[in-house]
Design an enzyme around this catalytic site. Structure first.
Site, mmCIF file in Angstrom:
data_model
loop_
_atom_site.group_PDB
_atom_site.id
_atom_site.type_symbol
_atom_site.label_atom_id
_atom_site.label_comp_id
_atom_site.label_asym_id
_atom_site.label_seq_id
_atom_site.Cartn_x
_atom_site.Cartn_y
_atom_site.Cartn_z
ATOM 1 N N PRO A 16 -38.390 -31.387 -18.856
ATOM 2 C CA PRO A 16 -37.372 -30.509 -18.275
ATOM 3 C C PRO A 16 -36.467 -31.180 -17.252
ATOM 4 O O PRO A 16 -35.493 -30.575 -16.812
ATOM 5 C CB PRO A 16 -38.210 -29.419 -17.605
ATOM 6 C CG PRO A 16 -39.499 -30.099 -17.285
ATOM 7 C CD PRO A 16 -39.744 -31.097 -18.368
ATOM 8 N N ASP A 39 -29.467 -36.525 -25.298
ATOM 9 C CA ASP A 39 -28.750 -35.255 -25.258
ATOM 10 C C ASP A 39 -28.169 -35.016 -23.872
ATOM 11 O O ASP A 39 -28.624 -35.614 -22.909
ATOM 12 C CB ASP A 39 -29.794 -34.138 -25.416
ATOM 13 C CG ASP A 39 -29.701 -33.502 -26.757
ATOM 14 O OD1 ASP A 39 -28.822 -33.866 -27.524
ATOM 15 O OD2 ASP A 39 -30.534 -32.619 -27.003
ATOM 16 N N LYS A 60 -22.121 -33.869 -23.613
ATOM 17 C CA LYS A 60 -20.909 -33.743 -22.803
ATOM 18 C C LYS A 60 -21.056 -34.355 -21.419
ATOM 19 O O LYS A 60 -20.135 -34.888 -20.864
ATOM 20 C CB LYS A 60 -20.596 -32.256 -22.591
ATOM 21 C CG LYS A 60 -19.960 -31.603 -23.771
ATOM 22 C CD LYS A 60 -19.622 -30.176 -23.395
ATOM 23 C CE LYS A 60 -19.685 -29.290 -24.611
ATOM 24 N NZ LYS A 60 -20.199 -27.974 -24.397
ATOM 25 N N GLY A 91 -33.826 -32.888 -24.376
ATOM 26 C CA GLY A 91 -34.370 -32.195 -23.209
ATOM 27 C C GLY A 91 -35.592 -31.365 -23.596
ATOM 28 O O GLY A 91 -35.659 -30.824 -24.697
ATOM 29 N N GLY A 92 -36.555 -31.268 -22.685
ATOM 30 C CA GLY A 92 -37.726 -30.425 -22.925
ATOM 31 C C GLY A 92 -38.534 -30.928 -24.102
ATOM 32 O O GLY A 92 -38.844 -32.112 -24.205
ATOM 33 N N ASP A 93 -38.893 -30.019 -25.002
ATOM 34 C CA ASP A 93 -39.623 -30.370 -26.218
ATOM 35 C C ASP A 93 -38.632 -30.331 -27.385
ATOM 36 O O ASP A 93 -37.866 -29.372 -27.501
ATOM 37 C CB ASP A 93 -40.745 -29.349 -26.451
ATOM 38 C CG ASP A 93 -41.608 -29.746 -27.640
ATOM 39 O OD1 ASP A 93 -42.762 -30.115 -27.421
ATOM 40 O OD2 ASP A 93 -41.104 -29.697 -28.780
ATOM 41 N N MET A 175 -31.288 -20.455 -22.593
ATOM 42 C CA MET A 175 -29.835 -20.408 -22.841
ATOM 43 C C MET A 175 -29.239 -19.094 -22.342
ATOM 44 O O MET A 175 -28.696 -18.303 -23.114
ATOM 45 C CB MET A 175 -29.548 -20.623 -24.330
ATOM 46 C CG MET A 175 -29.882 -22.032 -24.763
ATOM 47 S SD MET A 175 -29.741 -22.300 -26.529
ATOM 48 C CE MET A 175 -31.369 -21.860 -27.074
#
Ligand code: SAH
Length: 510
Positions: A16, A39, A60, A91-93, A175
């Site tokens: 994270p 990412d 981005k 990111g994350g999993d 999100m």
């Protein structure tokens, strides 16, 4: 020309944000592959762990225009077909809202081998860092993770809000940042209790982490007032009510503080880890490097000779311990070369380094400056004892000089040297851009090296950055550079330094 053997693709979860939450497998791959494709969600702290491979950002945040998923798929296949091993860093999993299905399909179609390395998902890390148990006996029997994005593409399944509203379990919604109002409207329409507790966790595990606890009815307005930033995760359900008992992260003394650390690794590992454990976010810009002496063989020879003819060995730093044991090893020797010799260590860190080599120091002075080693030694030495002191090339000679003055036979051996690092302008600039609350120095050479590079680049520390030092000698170097020293470690140890920062930092909301 024969075609290259296709390389392998590793789809790796970066966790994270907090680099400490990256898996060991992931960390290894960040050094072993040819190319890393991160990412936009991957934190800068994790990017900083990439050591060797080329980095092709596909998000981005790094200034490039966001690369479309189709282009990423094509790039992965092309690079792998050219024979590269690739780390696709997400990111994350990677298996949780990571659009990994599409990438796996194209890899299958192209016959490219892959490995999936799971990561810690924000879906569990954000609640953990906000002190919200996802399941809890008698409170919540399970949890569900959904996207906050309303289905916009025809054919993709919409979220069944009525089922979720009736679950009475913990709901984790990813999100969400721009959609909180829509999400809470959907939950209320679906019959959810307007007073059900909700937590919005922003930038979980990162230095800027904030947690907002409210109800389904008012979280959208509260988030608007607070100006919530992405990424953010929403947690809904009765378990959220427990968070005020368990909010461990916001309770840490240096939470939200940015600390610029100039000490070289591996030493940084010790001090950096202590600062992180106190909640600080560490910006590591080593200002000096420890290097072997130009003539390492000569040192090894002098060392063996010196150890033959001494009663005491005094180690001025951990680096001195490393240098001595490396030199012994180069000659096929080990700790037994110090057999029968008394050993003194300047500082607990030095003592610990000796212990790791199997030596229990006989003397570790309570005050950790050279002057107090001398007092300690004087109390212990027999009249005709000979002393061998290991320190840095060009380092202080206080121990030798004072013992000499007291009539003892002392030899000082340079064991290693510290050289200033030559950071690039962007490296210096990016550290300043983070506007550290503290700049921390553990040696005079680090002070001079950092300020030499700032001067060369025509830069200065931000006005709000305060200076902390490990002891009076480093404080004197700071004074030479016209710096006001806001904190001096007491005692002059890493732990003392962290305590000094805590004592001098105003409490701040997490
Ligand atoms: N694969 C990722 C999720 C990708 S979707 C994972 O397992 O974590 C992106 C969403 O994840 C963000 O919109 C946000 O809701 C959540 N997220 C990612 N990192 C986060 C963080 N540090 N703090 C809070 N939420 C985060």
């Amino acid at each position: 020309m024969p075609e290259a053997q296709p390389g392998k693709v590793y789809l790796v979860g970066a966790g994270p944000g907090d680099p400490g939450l990256l898996t060991l497998r992931g960390h290894d791959l960040l050094r072993a592959v040819d190319i890393v494709l991160p990412d936009s969600l991957v934190s800068e702290e994790v990017i900083a762990l990439i050591d060797g491979p080329e980095i092709i950002p596909v998000g981005k945040r790094y200034g490039s225009n966001s690369v479309s998923q189709g282009d990423i798929n094509a790039l992965l296949v092309r690079l792998a077909q050219e024979g590269n091993t690739i780390c696709r860093l997400k990111g994350g999993d990677p298996m949780v809202f990571g659009r990994i299905g599409e990438e796996l399909r194209v890899l299958n179609d192209a016959g490219i081998a892959y490995e999936i390395v799971p990561g810690i998902s924000s879906a569990t890390a954000a609640p953990a860092y906000a002190g919200i148990p996802l399941t809890m006996r008698g409170v919540s029997a399970g949890f569900v993770c959904v996207t906050g994005r309303r289905a916009s593409t025809a054919g993709s399944p919409d979220i069944d809000w009525p089922s979720l509203a009736g679950l009475n379990q913990t709901l984790v919604i990813l999100m969400v940042a721009t959609r909180i109002g829509d999400i809470t409207d959907s939950l209320l329409e679906a019959g959810m209790d307007a007073n059900a507790p909700v937590a919005l966790i922003e930038q979980a595990t990162l230095p800027g982490q904030r947690t907002l606890v409210a109800t389904v009815a008012d979280i959208a307005a509260r988030a608007g007032e607070a100006g919530v930033m992405t990424p953010a995760t929403l947690v809904v359900g009765p378990a959220v009510a427990e968070s005020h008992h368990f909010a461990w992260r916001s309770a840490l003394p240096l939470t939200g503080r940015r600390v610029l650390l100039t000490t070289p690794p591996p030493v940084t590992a010790g001090l950096g880890a202590l600062l992180c454990a106190a909640g600080a976010s560490v910006i590591s810009r080593p200002a000096i490097e420890v290097e072997p002496l130009a003539d390492a063989d000569q040192f090894a020879a002098n060392l063996e000779e010196g150890l033959e003819a001494t009663d005491w060995a005094v180690f001025a730093s951990r680096s001195a311990v490393d240098a001595v044991f490396n030199a012994l090893e180069s000659r096929g020797r080990d700790a037994r070369a110090l057999g029968g010799i008394h050993v003194a260590a300047l500082g607990t860190g030095t003592a610990r380094a000796l212990e790791a080599c199997g030596i229990n120091p006989d003397l570790v002075p309570e005050e950790f400056v050279s002057e107090s080693v001398v007092d300690g030694l004087l109390a212990e030495l027999d009249a005709d004892d000979r002393v061998l002191v290991f320190g840095a090339e060009g380092g202080r000679t206080v121990i030798r000089d004072r013992l000499n003055n007291a009539g003892f036979e002392v030899t000082r051996l340079d064991a290693y040297r510290t050289v200033p690092t030559a950071p690039t302008m962007p490296e210096v600039q990016s550290a300043l851009d983070e506007v550290p609350d503290w700049a921390v120095f553990t040696s005079p050479s680090a002070v001079h090296s950092l300020f030499d590079s700032l001067d060369r680049a025509g830069l200065a520390l931000p006005e709000t950055t305060r200076v902390a030092v490990i002891g009076p000698i480093t404080a004197a170097a700071a004074a030479e550079r016209d710096l006001a020293v806001a904190a001096v470690a007491e005692p002059h140890t890493y732990a003392g330094l962290v305590s000094a920062l805590v004592a001098e930092s105003e409490p701040r909301d997490a």
